[in-house]
Design an enzyme around this catalytic site. Structure first.
Site, mmCIF file in Angstrom:
data_model
loop_
_atom_site.group_PDB
_atom_site.id
_atom_site.type_symbol
_atom_site.label_atom_id
_atom_site.label_comp_id
_atom_site.label_asym_id
_atom_site.label_seq_id
_atom_site.Cartn_x
_atom_site.Cartn_y
_atom_site.Cartn_z
ATOM 1 N N THR A 47 -6.328 -7.373 10.736
ATOM 2 C CA THR A 47 -6.098 -8.812 10.527
ATOM 3 C C THR A 47 -4.638 -9.238 10.696
ATOM 4 O O THR A 47 -4.292 -10.387 10.457
ATOM 5 C CB THR A 47 -6.597 -9.275 9.141
ATOM 6 O OG1 THR A 47 -5.793 -8.673 8.122
ATOM 7 C CG2 THR A 47 -8.054 -8.925 8.925
ATOM 8 N N GLY A 48 -3.779 -8.304 11.128
ATOM 9 C CA GLY A 48 -2.389 -8.654 11.412
ATOM 10 C C GLY A 48 -2.215 -8.799 12.910
ATOM 11 O O GLY A 48 -2.753 -9.725 13.529
ATOM 12 N N GLY B 17 3.975 -3.678 11.292
ATOM 13 C CA GLY B 17 3.056 -3.952 10.195
ATOM 14 C C GLY B 17 2.945 -2.819 9.190
ATOM 15 O O GLY B 17 3.928 -2.142 8.870
ATOM 16 N N VAL B 18 1.734 -2.589 8.722
ATOM 17 C CA VAL B 18 1.515 -1.579 7.690
ATOM 18 C C VAL B 18 1.779 -0.178 8.259
ATOM 19 O O VAL B 18 2.264 0.710 7.544
ATOM 20 C CB VAL B 18 0.099 -1.738 7.089
ATOM 21 C CG1 VAL B 18 -1.002 -1.318 8.030
ATOM 22 C CG2 VAL B 18 -0.003 -0.992 5.765
ATOM 23 N N ASP B 19 1.522 0.019 9.540
ATOM 24 C CA ASP B 19 1.767 1.298 10.214
ATOM 25 C C ASP B 19 3.254 1.668 10.110
ATOM 26 O O ASP B 19 3.616 2.770 9.667
ATOM 27 C CB ASP B 19 1.326 1.141 11.688
ATOM 28 C CG ASP B 19 1.229 2.457 12.444
ATOM 29 O OD1 ASP B 19 1.434 3.521 11.830
ATOM 30 O OD2 ASP B 19 0.942 2.415 13.659
ATOM 31 N N ILE C 123 0.824 -1.220 0.000
ATOM 32 C CA ILE C 123 0.000 0.000 0.000
ATOM 33 C C ILE C 123 0.854 1.265 0.000
ATOM 34 O O ILE C 123 0.409 2.305 -0.477
ATOM 35 C CB ILE C 123 -0.993 -0.007 1.191
ATOM 36 C CG1 ILE C 123 -2.162 0.951 0.926
ATOM 37 C CG2 ILE C 123 -0.310 0.305 2.506
ATOM 38 C CD1 ILE C 123 -3.332 0.792 1.874
HETATM 39 N N1 AR6 Z 1 0.901 -2.905 2.403
HETATM 40 C C1 AR6 Z 1 -0.306 -3.502 2.554
HETATM 41 N N2 AR6 Z 1 -0.599 -4.296 3.604
HETATM 42 C C2 AR6 Z 1 0.370 -4.504 4.531
HETATM 43 C C3 AR6 Z 1 1.645 -3.920 4.456
HETATM 44 C C4 AR6 Z 1 1.900 -3.074 3.325
HETATM 45 N N3 AR6 Z 1 3.079 -2.469 3.146
HETATM 46 N N4 AR6 Z 1 2.368 -4.329 5.530
HETATM 47 C C5 AR6 Z 1 1.583 -5.155 6.254
HETATM 48 N N5 AR6 Z 1 0.371 -5.259 5.655
HETATM 49 P P1 AR6 Z 1 -1.173 -4.957 10.806
HETATM 50 P P2 AR6 Z 1 -3.538 -4.489 12.518
HETATM 51 C C6 AR6 Z 1 -0.816 -6.045 6.049
HETATM 52 O O1 AR6 Z 1 -0.573 -5.816 11.838
HETATM 53 O O2 AR6 Z 1 -3.853 -5.938 12.584
HETATM 54 C C7 AR6 Z 1 0.675 -2.035 14.213
HETATM 55 O O3 AR6 Z 1 1.804 -2.235 15.011
HETATM 56 C C8 AR6 Z 1 -0.613 -7.217 6.972
HETATM 57 O O4 AR6 Z 1 -0.068 -8.324 6.254
HETATM 58 O O5 AR6 Z 1 -0.325 -3.957 10.113
HETATM 59 O O6 AR6 Z 1 -4.659 -3.510 12.302
HETATM 60 C C9 AR6 Z 1 -0.131 -0.817 14.628
HETATM 61 O O7 AR6 Z 1 0.687 0.193 15.181
HETATM 62 C C10 AR6 Z 1 -2.055 -7.470 7.412
HETATM 63 O O8 AR6 Z 1 -2.744 -8.201 6.397
HETATM 64 O O9 AR6 Z 1 -2.444 -4.097 11.408
HETATM 65 C C11 AR6 Z 1 -1.073 -1.388 15.643
HETATM 66 O O10 AR6 Z 1 -0.472 -1.453 16.925
HETATM 67 C C12 AR6 Z 1 -2.645 -6.055 7.459
HETATM 68 O O11 AR6 Z 1 -1.720 -5.223 6.754
HETATM 69 C C13 AR6 Z 1 -1.344 -2.767 15.146
HETATM 70 O O12 AR6 Z 1 -0.206 -3.133 14.362
HETATM 71 C C14 AR6 Z 1 -2.872 -5.502 8.841
HETATM 72 O O13 AR6 Z 1 -1.852 -5.926 9.724
HETATM 73 C C15 AR6 Z 1 -2.556 -2.810 14.246
HETATM 74 O O14 AR6 Z 1 -2.822 -4.130 13.885
#
Ligand code: AR6
Length: 197
Positions: A138-139, A48-50, A27
């Site tokens: 979902t992460g 993760g994505v953040d 993304i």
């Molecule tokens: N592009 C698209 N999707 C992604 C990317 C990317 N570059 N990187 C990871 N994902 P998560 P949550 C996907 O854990 O469950 C953070 O530490 C990943 O594979 O990022 O909402 C925040 O600060 C998964 O499918 O978000 C919060 O503390 C999806 O993004 C916490 O994680 C969401 O995974 C939020 O957890």
């Protein structure tokens, strides 16, 4: 290689004149007007994505998040705020907080739907035309992907059906193949709009 060439495109549907599509990809490389961040309530970054969005966008994002938190406090689950995109192709980042999965009886579904709706509302209030979503919750937050995909797609489709806004395009950008498949099937089932491909 152009980032577009790395994307696996599934289906696109039209909902009330808005193109809704599902792609597999990163993304942070999307060129929509805004990308949505699956943040946490502190808005101070994370994994993760953040983490990926803050790394790719640079310090301007964290700086604006700090200002938002000092003005209005932590961001509750289901709400959304907007910052500039810094070095990203997207001009803006809409930060939302999904629910932590606690078994399904703690308003997770309502809060997840709200995270999508509030993000769309913020995009429309700012006159934006295109927005990309990751798979919120979902992460690290543990929301089961198949259910989350249905909630996400239903929330977006019902928002778009309620009325016309500035938004013309919504893209779900899914990082891994299994998540991509869940959203592709979800979109196929849920959207009664006209299929484009
Ligand atoms: N592009 C698209 N999707 C992604 C990317 C990317 N570059 N990187 C990871 N994902 P998560 P949550 C996907 O854990 O469950 C953070 O530490 C990943 O594979 O990022 O909402 C925040 O600060 C998964 O499918 O978000 C919060 O503390 C999806 O993004 C916490 O994680 C969401 O995974 C939020 O957890």
């Amino acid at each position: 290689m152009d980032s577009g060439a790395m994307e696996k495109q599934a289906i696109a549907v039209s909902v009330n004149g808005v193109r809704v599509s599902v792609v597999q990809g990163d993304i942070t490389r999307q060129a929509t007007d805004a990308i949505v961040n699956a943040a946490n309530s502190s808005l101070m970054g994370g994994g993760g994505v953040d983490g990926a969005i803050h790394r790719a966008g640079g310090p301007v994002i964290l700086e604006e998040c700090r200002q938002i938190v000092s003005r209005q406090g932590r961001l509750p689950a289901g709400k959304a705020v907007i910052t500039r995109g810094g070095n990203l192709k997207a001009g803006f980042v809409i930060h939302t907080v999904g629910p932590v999965w606690r078994g399904g009886n703690r308003e997770e579904q309502k809060l997840l739907a709200s995270a999508y709706r509030e993000s769309l509302k913020v995009a429309a209030e700012n006159g934006l035309e295109s927005i990309s979503f990751p798979s919120i919750s979902t992460g690290a937050y543990g929301y089961p992907v198949t259910e989350a995909a249905k909630v996400a797609i239903n929330a977006v489709v019902s928002f778009l059906r309620e009325g016309v806004t500035s938004i013309k395009e919504v893209v779900f950008v899914l990082f891994d193949a299994a998540t991509f498949q869940s959203y592709a099937s979800g979109l196929g089932e849920a959207a009664g709009g006209s299929k484009e491909s």
